[in-house]
Structure formats: C-alpha cells, structure tokens
Design a protein around this motif. Structure first.
Motif, PDB file in Angstrom:
ATOM      1  N   ARG A   1      -2.157  -1.459  -0.790  1.00 33.52           N
ATOM      2  CA  ARG A   1      -0.707  -1.602  -0.643  1.00 33.52           C
ATOM      3  C   ARG A   1      -0.135  -0.444   0.175  1.00 33.52           C
ATOM      4  O   ARG A   1       0.771  -0.634   0.987  1.00 33.52           O
ATOM      5  CB  ARG A   1      -0.044  -1.653  -2.024  1.00 33.52           C
ATOM      6  CG  ARG A   1       1.441  -1.815  -1.979  1.00 33.52           C
ATOM      7  CD  ARG A   1       1.839  -3.148  -1.409  1.00 33.52           C
ATOM      8  NE  ARG A   1       3.287  -3.287  -1.436  1.00 33.52           N
ATOM      9  CZ  ARG A   1       3.990  -3.961  -0.571  1.00 33.52           C
ATOM     10  NH1 ARG A   1       3.384  -4.643   0.381  1.00 33.52           N
ATOM     11  NH2 ARG A   1       5.283  -4.022  -0.659  1.00 33.52           N
ATOM     12  N   GLU A   2      -0.682   0.743  -0.004  1.00 30.20           N
ATOM     13  CA  GLU A   2      -0.231   1.885   0.777  1.00 30.20           C
ATOM     14  C   GLU A   2      -0.513   1.666   2.261  1.00 30.20           C
ATOM     15  O   GLU A   2       0.313   1.992   3.125  1.00 30.20           O
ATOM     16  CB  GLU A   2      -0.935   3.149   0.281  1.00 30.20           C
ATOM     17  CG  GLU A   2      -0.449   4.426   0.911  1.00 30.20           C
ATOM     18  CD  GLU A   2      -1.138   5.642   0.316  1.00 30.20           C
ATOM     19  OE1 GLU A   2      -1.157   6.667   1.001  1.00 30.20           O
ATOM     20  OE2 GLU A   2      -1.640   5.550  -0.808  1.00 30.20           O
TER      21      GLU A   2
ATOM     22  N   SER B   1      -4.337   1.664  -2.817  1.00 31.14           N
ATOM     23  CA  SER B   1      -4.643   2.097  -1.450  1.00 31.14           C
ATOM     24  C   SER B   1      -4.408   0.961  -0.454  1.00 31.14           C
ATOM     25  O   SER B   1      -3.934   1.188   0.664  1.00 31.14           O
ATOM     26  CB  SER B   1      -6.075   2.617  -1.348  1.00 31.14           C
ATOM     27  OG  SER B   1      -6.985   1.589  -1.636  1.00 31.14           O
TER      28      SER B   1
END
Length: 116
Positions: A63-64, A61
């Motif tokens: 990195r997203e 999450s």
C-alpha cells in the motif's frame, strides 16, 4: 444358554471398552499432558501470529508503494537539484527544562516481605 453367553460377552466387551476410554482420558488430564498440550497450542498461536504480522507488513509495504506511485514520491530525483533537508524541530532559542507533572500518588514505605 446362547442368549446368556451373548449378553455376558456383550457386557464384558462394553466394560473393556469403557475402561480403556476412561484410562485414555485420565492420561490426557495429567499435569504433564496438559502442559504439553498448552505448549503445543502456544506454538501454533505463535506461528499464526507471526504469519499475520508478516501479512500485515507485506500489505503495508504494498500500500505504501501504491501511495508513493499515486503521489509521485517514487519519481527519480534530478541530481542537479540541491538536497533539501527537513528538520523535525527548528530551535531558535534553547528550551527551558521540562518538569514532570506531579502525581497525587503517595508511596507506602511498608514492605510486606519485612515481617518474614
């Protein structure tokens, strides 16, 4: 005489120590004890796996969110713009029903439990 008493006492103490150690090891190798040890290790492994999955999910999450910021996907939406809908498949004409591929397996009708 003192030497004989010393060695007799040392031998008796070593025998008691060895007997206690062997009895302790025998109790560790009973089926109930082995099952309890296996259950404890399974619980520990489950907790470690859960912690790993939570760490992966958190990193994913994070990195997203970084990618969303870098690509500008997190930008506020202008309410005056029309909503653009995305369709996964645009169907111009109905599709023909799909056939499953044939396999070369032949199923044996023998039931091994029939004879019992």
């Amino acid at each position: 005489m003192f030497r004989r008493t010393f060695w007799f006492t040392a031998g008796a103490a070593a025998g008691v120590w060895a007997t206690a150690k062997v009895n302790r090891k025998i109790k560790q190798l009973t089926p109930e004890s082995l099952a309890a040890q296996a259950a404890d290790k399974a619980l520990v492994a489950g907790h470690k796996l859960k912690d790993f999955a939570l760490d992966v999910r958190e990193g994913m999450s994070r990195r997203e969110a970084e990618l969303g910021e870098a690509l500008g996907l997190e930008a506020p939406v202008d309410p005056d713009l029309p909503v653009q809908r995305h369709f996964a498949v645009e169907a111009d004409e109905p599709e023909a029903p799909r056939r499953l591929p044939r396999t070369s397996r032949t199923y044996n009708s023998y039931n091994r439990n029939e004879d019992h």
